[in-house]
Scaffold this motif. Sequence first.
Motif: not given
Length: 430
Positions: A289-290, A91-94, A86-89, A295-296
Motif C-alpha cells: 500500500r502507498l 492537499y492532494t491525496q494519493y 489541519m484536516m487535510g483540506g 505532510p503524511i
Amino acid sequence: MKIRYIIALLLLFLANSVTSYAAETRILTLDQALAIAADKNRDIEKAREYGKSMQGKYIEERAAAFPQFSIYGTAMTSRDQSLPEMMGGGYTQYAANGGVSVTQPLFAWGKIAAGIRLGKEGLKTVPQQLRMAQQGAKRDVSSAFYDILLAHELLKLAQENSDQKKRFSSEAHKKFDSGVATDYDVLAADVAVENAKPEIIRSENRLKIAKDRLAFLLTIDNQEVDANGKLSATIKHIPTYDEAVKTAFKNRPELLDQQSRIKMNQELISIASTDNKPHLDLKGDGSWRLFDFGPIQNNGPAWSVGLYLTFPIFDGFRTQGRVQQAESDYTSSIIDEQKLKDSIRLDVRTAMSNVQESQRILLGLEGTVKQAEKLLDMAEKGYKYGVKIKLEVDDAQLNLLQARSNLAQATRDYLMSLVTLDWTMGILGE
C-alpha cells in the motif's frame, strides 16, 4: 460451315462434361461407406463435441475444490478544498494498493464432492453418446447402401422387361408382315412397350434418391456416389427373445446413458440441499500500500488471513424448492429408464418379427423365381410355334417380374432386418 463448327464444339464440350461427371462418381463398398461415415458423419461429429463439453463441465466442477487466486490493484487521487488545512483540506491525496488474495473452501457440507461426482458421471455419458451416433450412422448408411443395390436391381428388371416387350413388338411386326398376325396383335405389343417405360423412369429416380441419401449421410456434396456390391443374403441364426433383451439391456447406449443421468440427478439433490448449510472458507490477502496525504507519506506491506463461516439461517424456503425440483427430476429420470426398457423390449420383439418374416419370404421366393423363369421360357417357345397365345406369355412375364422384384425386395429387407436387430441389441458394428 461456321454453324457446323460451333455445333461440333458444343457436342465435344458436352461429351467431355458427361465423361468428367461420370469419372467423379465414387463407387463404394459397404465397409468403405461405413468407414467414411465413422469419420465424417454429422451426428458423430456432434457427439465428439459433446464429449468436449462434458470434459469442460467436469473441469468446472472440479475447480471448486482448488484455491482461488486473484490479483487486484487500485490507484486513487482526491482533493477537498472545503476542509481546513489541519484536516487535510488544500492537499492532494494519493493512494495506491495492489496485492494477491486467495480463497480456499474448507467445508461446504459435501457440495464440492457432489459436484465432482456429478462431473465424473457426466463424463460417463460421453462414450454412450458417441456409440449412439456411431450405431445410428451405421444403421442409416447400411439402409441407404442396400436401397441403392435394390434400386439397381429393380432398374435392371425394368429394363429387361422393356427389352422383352420390344422383342415381342418386333416379332409381332414380323408376323404382321408375314400375314400371320393382326393389327390388334401389333397394337397390343406396341402399347406394352410404352407401358414398360414409366417403371424405368421410376426406377431411375428411385436410384438417384438412394444415391443422394447415401451422399448426404457421408457428407459428400461434390461427387455422385454409388454402391459396389451384390444384393444377396445368407440365412443367419438369431438369438432368442430373452437373449436379445438381455444383450440390449447390457449394451444399448441409450440405456447406459440414462443410468448415468440418474446418478447425475441424484448428485444434484445433494448439491441443492447444501445451499442452506454452513460453509467454511479460508481467505488470505497480501498487498503493498502507498499513501500520500500532504505532510503524511507512508507505504509498506499489509496482509491478513482468517476463517470465514457462512450460515444462511433463512432463505425464504429457496433451498427447499430447489431440493424438491431436483428430487422430481431424479424420479422422472427413473421413470424414463423404465420407459426406455419397455421401448427396448418392443424394439427387440419387432426386430425379431421382421427378421423372421423377411427370412420366410426370402426362402419361399428363391424357388419361385426359378419356376417363373421356366414358365416364361415355355410360354415364349409355345408362342413362337403358335401353340400359346400372347396373353399366356404376358402372364408368364408378369409372374417372373413380380417374383424377381419380390425376391430383391425380400433380400434387402432381410439384410436390413439383421442390421436393425443388431442396432436394437446395441451391438451394431461392435
